[in-house]
Design an enzyme around this catalytic site. Structure first.
Site, PDB file in Angstrom:
ATOM      1  N   GLY A 101       1.029  -1.308  -0.128  1.00  0.00           N
ATOM      2  CA  GLY A 101      -0.105   0.025  -0.067  1.00  0.00           C
ATOM      3  C   GLY A 101       0.889   1.200   0.047  1.00  0.00           C
ATOM      4  O   GLY A 101       1.841   1.333   0.793  1.00  0.00           O
TER       5      GLY A 101
ATOM      6  N   ASP B 122      -1.528   4.869  -6.284  1.00  0.00           N
ATOM      7  CA  ASP B 122      -0.015   4.782  -5.939  1.00  0.00           C
ATOM      8  C   ASP B 122       0.631   6.115  -6.532  1.00  0.00           C
ATOM      9  O   ASP B 122       1.783   6.203  -5.657  1.00  0.00           O
ATOM     10  CB  ASP B 122       0.401   3.487  -6.698  1.00  0.00           C
ATOM     11  CG  ASP B 122      -0.107   2.335  -5.879  1.00  0.00           C
ATOM     12  OD1 ASP B 122      -1.243   1.945  -5.834  1.00  0.00           O
ATOM     13  OD2 ASP B 122       0.570   1.906  -4.777  1.00  0.00           O
TER      14      ASP B 122
ATOM     15  N   GLN C  15      -5.521  -8.873  -2.562  1.00  0.00           N
ATOM     16  CA  GLN C  15      -5.813  -7.883  -1.332  1.00  0.00           C
ATOM     17  C   GLN C  15      -7.029  -7.519  -1.080  1.00  0.00           C
ATOM     18  O   GLN C  15      -7.505  -7.210   0.066  1.00  0.00           O
ATOM     19  CB  GLN C  15      -4.875  -6.518  -1.763  1.00  0.00           C
ATOM     20  CG  GLN C  15      -3.458  -6.524  -1.994  1.00  0.00           C
ATOM     21  CD  GLN C  15      -2.955  -6.858  -3.173  1.00  0.00           C
ATOM     22  OE1 GLN C  15      -3.578  -7.619  -4.121  1.00  0.00           O
ATOM     23  NE2 GLN C  15      -1.841  -6.422  -3.732  1.00  0.00           N
TER      24      GLN C  15
HETATM   25  O1  MRU Z   1       0.667  -3.932  -4.619  1.00  0.00           O
HETATM   26  P1  MRU Z   1       0.004  -3.018  -3.657  1.00  0.00           P
HETATM   27  O2  MRU Z   1      -0.962  -3.921  -2.535  1.00  0.00           O
HETATM   28  O3  MRU Z   1       1.006  -2.322  -2.572  1.00  0.00           O
HETATM   29  O4  MRU Z   1      -1.115  -1.956  -4.251  1.00  0.00           O
HETATM   30  C1  MRU Z   1      -1.835  -1.403  -3.489  1.00  0.00           C
HETATM   31  C2  MRU Z   1      -2.513  -0.499  -4.250  1.00  0.00           C
HETATM   32  O5  MRU Z   1      -2.706  -0.383  -5.328  1.00  0.00           O
HETATM   33  C3  MRU Z   1      -3.423   0.499  -3.374  1.00  0.00           C
HETATM   34  O6  MRU Z   1      -4.697   0.972  -3.976  1.00  0.00           O
HETATM   35  C4  MRU Z   1      -2.788   1.990  -3.219  1.00  0.00           C
HETATM   36  O7  MRU Z   1      -1.409   1.639  -2.797  1.00  0.00           O
HETATM   37  C5  MRU Z   1      -3.303   2.756  -2.357  1.00  0.00           C
HETATM   38  S1  MRU Z   1      -3.306   2.312  -0.487  1.00  0.00           S
HETATM   39  C6  MRU Z   1      -3.981   3.766   0.352  1.00  0.00           C
END
Ligand code: MRU
Length: 353
Positions: free
Chosen positions: A46, A244, A203
């Protein structure tokens, strides 16, 4: 309250998100390399959460310096490299490392020296730790602010579709997209959530479903491919995701599958919002095409929870994120308010006022 990570006795304790929802297990990361490994393997994940973990990793790096002929500046650059070479898409990682480097520069001025001595190293480390702790506090404050701003957009009874996990687990606390859901619930609204399972790392199924159920927020799990049908049936009032990285033109990188949801939302005249703190906005990146998209190991698709689900040698393409063009985004919810639509001019104004 749910703690994604916390500092304890000179180590960073990280809730192992790869073990959820089966086990609530904290990992003790005692050095910067262990923090980097936790980010890379998604034990912590995240965008805001990996930024915070990197900030604490920076502190662990500074604490481990053992003078004796080695060059402090070179050493700290290698700490930043180790942490920065983990996951390339979320800008929060680099934002957090830059903030720590800026604090270090300020310490040079405060101490009148560009490196710590054995006598001053503890003071340097304490000041850097205070910065990381402040970053964590800022993160929670900003999430609560953006949560309140986003909650105002929701009708008294709303069914929200979300993707991946943009909750407390993805941040220091409270969450971004799920922060909006939390704030709406706190304001007495009747909010229900459909969570896409979010292949390949699940997730949505493992984390969002677990996090919302812990707080008795109604959540229904769906497979990613079901979203269109739900929209067609009129079951979704609003799509709410995290981000992100937001490019200067408003294009948004988020978990793979987000773009499909945005296009679907537009086809069904459903508002599509992204929620993110301003630390996720990257005006140095012109448009979505300039955002580096992480590709992860093909085994994430060949196996499911360790069980093979595809021919072992099959070729796999596994981009971890996708880019949603700004034209599909109804609005961006930040701690400084909502910009709708997230145009280049509105983003520039938001970041400079
Ligand atoms: O691969 P991840 O689980 O790190 O991806 C996370 C996401 O895409 C979330 O939607 C993003 O980081 C926003 S978290 C507040």
């Amino acid at each position: 309250m749910l703690k994604t990570m916390y500092w304890q006795d000179g180590s960073l304790m990280i809730l192992d998100q790869t073990a959820l929802p089966l086990r609530e297990n904290y990992i003790r990361a005692a050095d910067c390399a262990r923090v980097a490994a936790a980010i890379k393997t998604m034990e912590v994940r995240g965008a805001p959460a990996i930024g915070l973990a990197a900030a604490y990793g920076f502190v662990l790096g500074a604490a481990a310096f053992r003078g004796a002929g080695s060059d402090w500046d070179e050493y700290m650059k290698s700490v930043v490299r180790t942490l920065g070479e983990t996951r390339p898409t979320a800008i929060n990682l680099y934002w957090a490392l830059r903030r720590m480097e800026n604090r270090l520069q300020a310490l040079y001025a405060e101490y009148g020296a560009t490196e710590p001595t054995p006598e001053t190293q503890a003071g340097f480390v304490a000041a850097l730790l205070a910065e990381a702790e402040e970053m964590a506090a800022d993160d929670e404050r900003d999430n609560r602010l953006l949560g309140a701003a986003g909650a105002a957009l929701l009708p008294a009874a709303a069914t929200v579709l979300t993707h991946c996990n943009a909750g407390a687990l993805a941040t220091g606390a409270y969450g971004t997209a799920l922060g909006v859901v939390r704030a709406a619930r706190e304001a007495g609204r009747d909010v229900r959530v459909y969570a896409c399972e979010t292949r390949p790392c699940l997730q949505g199924a493992r984390l969002t479903a677990w996090e919302l159920r812990r707080e008795n927020i109604p959540v229904t799990l769906i497979a990613d491919g079901m979203a269109a049908y739900l929209m067609q049936q009129g079951k979704i009032d609003l799509v709410l995701v995290g981000a992100d990285r937001v490019a200067a033109n408003g294009d948004i990188a988020n978990k793979i599958g987000t773009y499909a949801l945005a296009v679907l939302a537009q086809a069904h005249a459903i508002p599509f919002y992204a929620a993110a703190p301003t630390s996720t906005i990257d005006l140095r990146t012109g448009s979505g095409g300039d955002i580096p998209v992480e590709e992860r190991d093909g085994d994430e698709l060949r196996f499911l929870a360790g069980v093979p689900v595809a021919p072992p040698e099959v070729a796999v393409y596994n981009p971890s994120f996708d880019i949603t063009p700004a034209k599909y985004v109804t609005g961006l919810i930040t701690e400084k308010g909502v910009i709708s639509p997230p145009s280049a001019a509105a983003l520039l104004k938001l970041m400079t006022t």
